[in-house]
Design an enzyme around this catalytic site. Structure first.
Site, PDB file in Angstrom:
ATOM      1  N   THR A 150       0.813  -1.209   0.000  1.00  0.00           N
ATOM      2  CA  THR A 150       0.000   0.000   0.000  1.00  0.00           C
ATOM      3  C   THR A 150       0.851   1.266   0.000  1.00  0.00           C
ATOM      4  OG1 THR A 150      -1.522   1.270   1.406  1.00  0.00           O
ATOM      5  CG2 THR A 150      -0.087  -0.253   2.532  1.00  0.00           C
ATOM      6  N   ASP A 151       0.254   2.367  -0.461  1.00  0.00           N
ATOM      7  CA  ASP A 151       0.947   3.660  -0.400  1.00  0.00           C
ATOM      8  C   ASP A 151       1.020   4.200   1.025  1.00  0.00           C
ATOM      9  OD1 ASP A 151      -1.749   4.313  -0.067  1.00  0.00           O
ATOM     10  OD2 ASP A 151      -1.795   5.858  -1.631  1.00  0.00           O
ATOM     11  N   GLU A 152       0.230   3.603   1.938  1.00  0.00           N
ATOM     12  CA  GLU A 152       0.182   4.145   3.302  1.00  0.00           C
ATOM     13  C   GLU A 152       1.502   3.986   4.041  1.00  0.00           C
ATOM     14  OE1 GLU A 152      -3.287   3.505   5.593  1.00  0.00           O
ATOM     15  OE2 GLU A 152      -4.598   3.437   3.848  1.00  0.00           O
ATOM     16  N   TYR A 175      -2.026  -0.439  10.968  1.00  0.00           N
ATOM     17  CA  TYR A 175      -2.130  -1.115   9.668  1.00  0.00           C
ATOM     18  C   TYR A 175      -0.900  -0.814   8.806  1.00  0.00           C
ATOM     19  CZ  TYR A 175      -3.339  -1.653   4.719  1.00  0.00           C
ATOM     20  OH  TYR A 175      -3.299  -1.965   3.385  1.00  0.00           O
ATOM     21  N   LYS A 179       2.146  -3.240   7.405  1.00  0.00           N
ATOM     22  CA  LYS A 179       2.441  -3.426   5.968  1.00  0.00           C
ATOM     23  C   LYS A 179       3.897  -3.014   5.688  1.00  0.00           C
ATOM     24  CE  LYS A 179       0.086  -4.579   3.028  1.00  0.00           C
ATOM     25  NZ  LYS A 179      -0.256  -5.935   2.500  1.00  0.00           N
TER      26      LYS A 179
HETATM   27  P1  NAD Z   1      -9.509  -7.611   2.123  1.00  0.00           P
HETATM   28  O1  NAD Z   1      -9.535  -7.295   3.581  1.00  0.00           O
HETATM   29  O2  NAD Z   1     -10.725  -7.379   1.309  1.00  0.00           O
HETATM   30  O3  NAD Z   1      -9.121  -9.165   1.921  1.00  0.00           O
HETATM   31  C1  NAD Z   1      -8.109  -9.794   2.649  1.00  0.00           C
HETATM   32  C2  NAD Z   1      -8.222 -11.302   2.420  1.00  0.00           C
HETATM   33  O4  NAD Z   1      -7.155 -11.955   3.118  1.00  0.00           O
HETATM   34  C3  NAD Z   1      -9.527 -11.916   2.932  1.00  0.00           C
HETATM   35  O5  NAD Z   1     -10.083 -12.765   1.961  1.00  0.00           O
HETATM   36  C4  NAD Z   1      -9.095 -12.710   4.159  1.00  0.00           C
HETATM   37  O6  NAD Z   1      -9.918 -13.838   4.406  1.00  0.00           O
HETATM   38  C5  NAD Z   1      -7.675 -13.097   3.776  1.00  0.00           C
HETATM   39  N1  NAD Z   1      -6.823 -13.392   4.936  1.00  0.00           N
HETATM   40  C6  NAD Z   1      -6.628 -12.606   6.022  1.00  0.00           C
HETATM   41  N2  NAD Z   1      -5.783 -13.217   6.887  1.00  0.00           N
HETATM   42  C7  NAD Z   1      -5.424 -14.394   6.326  1.00  0.00           C
HETATM   43  C8  NAD Z   1      -4.567 -15.460   6.722  1.00  0.00           C
HETATM   44  N3  NAD Z   1      -3.901 -15.435   7.890  1.00  0.00           N
HETATM   45  N4  NAD Z   1      -4.428 -16.525   5.897  1.00  0.00           N
HETATM   46  C9  NAD Z   1      -5.103 -16.557   4.702  1.00  0.00           C
HETATM   47  N5  NAD Z   1      -5.934 -15.587   4.288  1.00  0.00           N
HETATM   48  C10 NAD Z   1      -6.091 -14.525   5.091  1.00  0.00           C
HETATM   49  O7  NAD Z   1      -8.258  -6.843   1.545  1.00  0.00           O
HETATM   50  P2  NAD Z   1      -8.078  -6.104   0.133  1.00  0.00           P
HETATM   51  O8  NAD Z   1      -8.632  -4.750   0.219  1.00  0.00           O
HETATM   52  O9  NAD Z   1      -8.494  -7.020  -0.924  1.00  0.00           O
HETATM   53  O10 NAD Z   1      -6.480  -5.950   0.112  1.00  0.00           O
HETATM   54  C11 NAD Z   1      -5.659  -6.999  -0.400  1.00  0.00           C
HETATM   55  C12 NAD Z   1      -4.203  -6.583  -0.247  1.00  0.00           C
HETATM   56  O11 NAD Z   1      -3.968  -5.377  -0.961  1.00  0.00           O
HETATM   57  C13 NAD Z   1      -3.791  -6.310   1.200  1.00  0.00           C
HETATM   58  O12 NAD Z   1      -2.490  -6.814   1.385  1.00  0.00           O
HETATM   59  C14 NAD Z   1      -3.807  -4.788   1.309  1.00  0.00           C
HETATM   60  O13 NAD Z   1      -2.887  -4.339   2.272  1.00  0.00           O
HETATM   61  C15 NAD Z   1      -3.411  -4.393  -0.098  1.00  0.00           C
HETATM   62  N6  NAD Z   1      -3.914  -3.078  -0.565  1.00  0.00           N
HETATM   63  C16 NAD Z   1      -5.242  -2.774  -0.448  1.00  0.00           C
HETATM   64  C17 NAD Z   1      -5.708  -1.549  -0.951  1.00  0.00           C
HETATM   65  C18 NAD Z   1      -7.165  -1.154  -0.880  1.00  0.00           C
HETATM   66  O14 NAD Z   1      -7.504  -0.011  -1.208  1.00  0.00           O
HETATM   67  N7  NAD Z   1      -8.070  -2.046  -0.495  1.00  0.00           N
HETATM   68  C19 NAD Z   1      -4.807  -0.654  -1.533  1.00  0.00           C
HETATM   69  C20 NAD Z   1      -3.449  -1.010  -1.615  1.00  0.00           C
HETATM   70  C21 NAD Z   1      -3.019  -2.227  -1.134  1.00  0.00           C
HETATM   71  O1  TDX Z   2     -16.790   6.148   7.540  1.00  0.00           O
HETATM   72  C1  TDX Z   2     -15.750   6.639   7.069  1.00  0.00           C
HETATM   73  N1  TDX Z   2     -15.623   8.005   7.016  1.00  0.00           N
HETATM   74  C2  TDX Z   2     -14.510   8.629   6.535  1.00  0.00           C
HETATM   75  O2  TDX Z   2     -14.451   9.862   6.516  1.00  0.00           O
HETATM   76  C3  TDX Z   2     -14.661   5.841   6.565  1.00  0.00           C
HETATM   77  C4  TDX Z   2     -14.745   4.336   6.585  1.00  0.00           C
HETATM   78  C5  TDX Z   2     -13.546   6.480   6.074  1.00  0.00           C
HETATM   79  N2  TDX Z   2     -13.450   7.833   6.073  1.00  0.00           N
HETATM   80  C6  TDX Z   2     -12.239   8.483   5.521  1.00  0.00           C
HETATM   81  C7  TDX Z   2     -10.909   7.994   6.095  1.00  0.00           C
HETATM   82  C8  TDX Z   2      -9.962   8.149   4.928  1.00  0.00           C
HETATM   83  O3  TDX Z   2      -9.471   9.471   4.863  1.00  0.00           O
HETATM   84  O4  TDX Z   2     -12.181   8.139   4.134  1.00  0.00           O
HETATM   85  C9  TDX Z   2     -10.844   7.915   3.689  1.00  0.00           C
HETATM   86  C10 TDX Z   2     -10.719   6.512   3.143  1.00  0.00           C
HETATM   87  O5  TDX Z   2     -10.883   5.615   4.225  1.00  0.00           O
HETATM   88  P1  TDX Z   2     -10.803   4.023   4.031  1.00  0.00           P
HETATM   89  O6  TDX Z   2     -11.775   3.611   2.985  1.00  0.00           O
HETATM   90  O7  TDX Z   2     -10.906   3.396   5.375  1.00  0.00           O
HETATM   91  O8  TDX Z   2      -9.365   3.837   3.378  1.00  0.00           O
HETATM   92  P2  TDX Z   2      -7.895   4.248   3.875  1.00  0.00           P
HETATM   93  O9  TDX Z   2      -7.829   4.371   5.336  1.00  0.00           O
HETATM   94  O10 TDX Z   2      -7.453   5.420   3.044  1.00  0.00           O
HETATM   95  O11 TDX Z   2      -7.087   2.900   3.450  1.00  0.00           O
HETATM   96  C11 TDX Z   2      -7.378   2.243   2.197  1.00  0.00           C
HETATM   97  O12 TDX Z   2      -6.440   2.535   1.216  1.00  0.00           O
HETATM   98  C12 TDX Z   2      -5.156   1.996   1.339  1.00  0.00           C
HETATM   99  C13 TDX Z   2      -7.479   0.722   2.386  1.00  0.00           C
HETATM  100  O13 TDX Z   2      -8.393   0.438   3.438  1.00  0.00           O
HETATM  101  C14 TDX Z   2      -6.149   0.122   2.681  1.00  0.00           C
HETATM  102  O14 TDX Z   2      -6.235  -1.304   2.743  1.00  0.00           O
HETATM  103  C15 TDX Z   2      -5.195   0.503   1.594  1.00  0.00           C
HETATM  104  O15 TDX Z   2      -3.924   0.021   1.879  1.00  0.00           O
END
Ligand code: NAD
Ligand code: TDX
Length: 372
Positions: A150-152, A175, A179
């Protein structure tokens, strides 16, 4: 710049040869993993994909119904921390590449309970790296290990500037700290053991099948139901949004063509303030369902207490991904958001199944102190 010399050459030759490859995808039942699998299982019929997922609250096999019977796909329910299971999978399936997505992924949950994030994101990455290293050493092959991050990890930006691959790590939430730790492990396994690794650091994803705890699906569901829309702080925090399909294409490309030991930033060049996204969602829901008798849904916006340690702004410089690998995102945000709003408004059954007792309990805990 990290470069893997002979190992990267081996990997490139292996992938270019178009031989059948057995790829372990972890976390494939989650949001990004299921979008990735629905894409690659059909786009790469010559490869076989084994999906290892523990099925936590965020994992959902309904996301994969379209491909569950595909001949080049297999699901295994299990925990990545289970070393015996991993060893058997690498052996039995002759795994030649890993795309590692499994993680705890929600910042708010990491604030409520950081321990699970360290166990899952750090310890499981270590277990997976070690299983891959042992299996590939036994077989005498150089498999590829792609870590999805992630960019975080880069922390928070001021009003200007972009995260590049050289931006120093500065994670601010449990988180992002977990990561960052996992990224460092992957980097070290390349430098120390010569493992053929690639890391992608991506910005916020949106699109279908995202668990309804993240900003966009939360706001769509609440706008649909005419409930208050909880915007943290002043709503001025900025995120760089990318459609999940564009991210999945970037992962597929970096996995196949990325240089060993290299990191690639992935982002949409698409910065939005949270409050503007929430307004856009309100307008799109009004357009689909009609305005409510009380007036447009923008009136539902409710500023609530801020997320502790809330990063102000993220923005990605994806020029390495574009220049070296020729990646270009295909979705405009206008189209992506419209389609996503439509998808959630039509996904009542899927949403109802996600919103079980544990979901309601999390929601109450997370929002209780913010709503005051
Ligand atoms: P998500 O929470 O939707 O899915 C995570 C999955 O991992 C789930 O299916 C869960 O069952 C599985 N999991 C968790 N712990 C496990 C374990 N111990 N063994 C096997 N499986 C396990 O997450 P996502 O949003 O799909 O993100 C996927 C990846 O991408 C993560 O590594 C996250 O950090 C990264 N990422 C997410 C975003 C975003 O915006 N969602 C952005 C950048 C990077
Ligand atoms: O109810 C809300 N109200 C609100 O203002 C929620 C859920 C979020 N927010 C704000 C917080 C953040 O500034 O919105 C923005 C986005 O929040 P999230 O959807 O929780 O995402 P963020 O915290 O930015 O992280 C996401 O992007 C990077 C993903 O959850 C991560 O898995 C990924 O790595």
């Amino acid at each position: 710049m990290l470069c893997g010399g002979s190992l990267s050459t081996v990997a490139a030759l292996h992938l270019d040869a178009g031989e059948l490859m057995n790829i372990l995808v972890t976390g494939g039942a989650g949001f990004i993993g299921s979008n990735l699998l629905r894409h690659v299982v059909r786009a790469r019929p010559g490869d076989r994909f084994v999906n290892l997922d523990r099925l936590t609250y965020a994992g959902n096999l309904a996301n994969l119904a379209e491909i569950e019977d595909a001949p080049n796909y297999r699901f295994v329910q299990g925990d990545i921390c289970d070393g015996q299971l991993l060893a058997a999978l690498f052996e039995d399936e002759a795994i030649g590449g890993v795309i590692h997505l499994a993680a705890e992924s929600h910042v708010d949950r990491s604030i409520l309970g950081p321990g699970e994030f360290v166990r899952t994101n750090v310890q499981e990455t270590l277990a997976l790296l070690e299983a891959a290293r042992a299996a590939w050493a036994r077989r005498g092959t150089a498999g590829r290990f792609h870590h999805v991050s992630t960019d975080e990890v880069y922390g928070s930006l001021g009003d200007t500037g972009l995260f590049t691959e050289d931006t120093p790590y500065s994670p601010n939430s449990p988180y992002s700290a977990s990561k960052a730790a996992s990224d460092h492990l992957v980097r070290a396994w390349h430098h120390t053991y010569g493992m053929d690794t690639v890391i992608t650091n991506c910005s916020n994803n949106y699109g279908p099948w995202q668990f309804p705890e993240k900003l966009i699906p939360v706001m769509i569901c609440k706008a649909r139901d005419g409930e208050p829309l909880p915007v943290y702080g002043d709503g001025g925090n900025v995120r760089d949004w990318l459609h999940v399909q564009d991210h999945c294409e970037a992962i597929d490309l970096a996995f196949r063509e990325g240089r060993a030991g290299r990191t690639y930033n992935v982002g949409g060049d698409n910065e939005w303030r949270n409050i503007d996204i929430v307004h856009a969602i309100c307008d799109a829901v009004d357009e689909r369902l009609g305005a409510q008798p009380q007036g447009p849904r923008r009136r539902l916006v409710t500023f609530v207490g801020d997320r502790p340690g809330h990063d102000r702004r993220y923005a990605i410089d994806a020029s390495r991904m574009r220049g070296e690998l020729g990646w270009t995102p295909r979705y405009t945000f206008e189209r992506g958001l419209r389609e996503t709003v439509g998808w959630y408004l039509d996904a009542g059954e899927w949403l109802a199944a996600c919103m079980d007792g544990s979901y309601r309990e999390y929601f109450e805990r997370n929002y209780a102190n913010k709503m005051g």
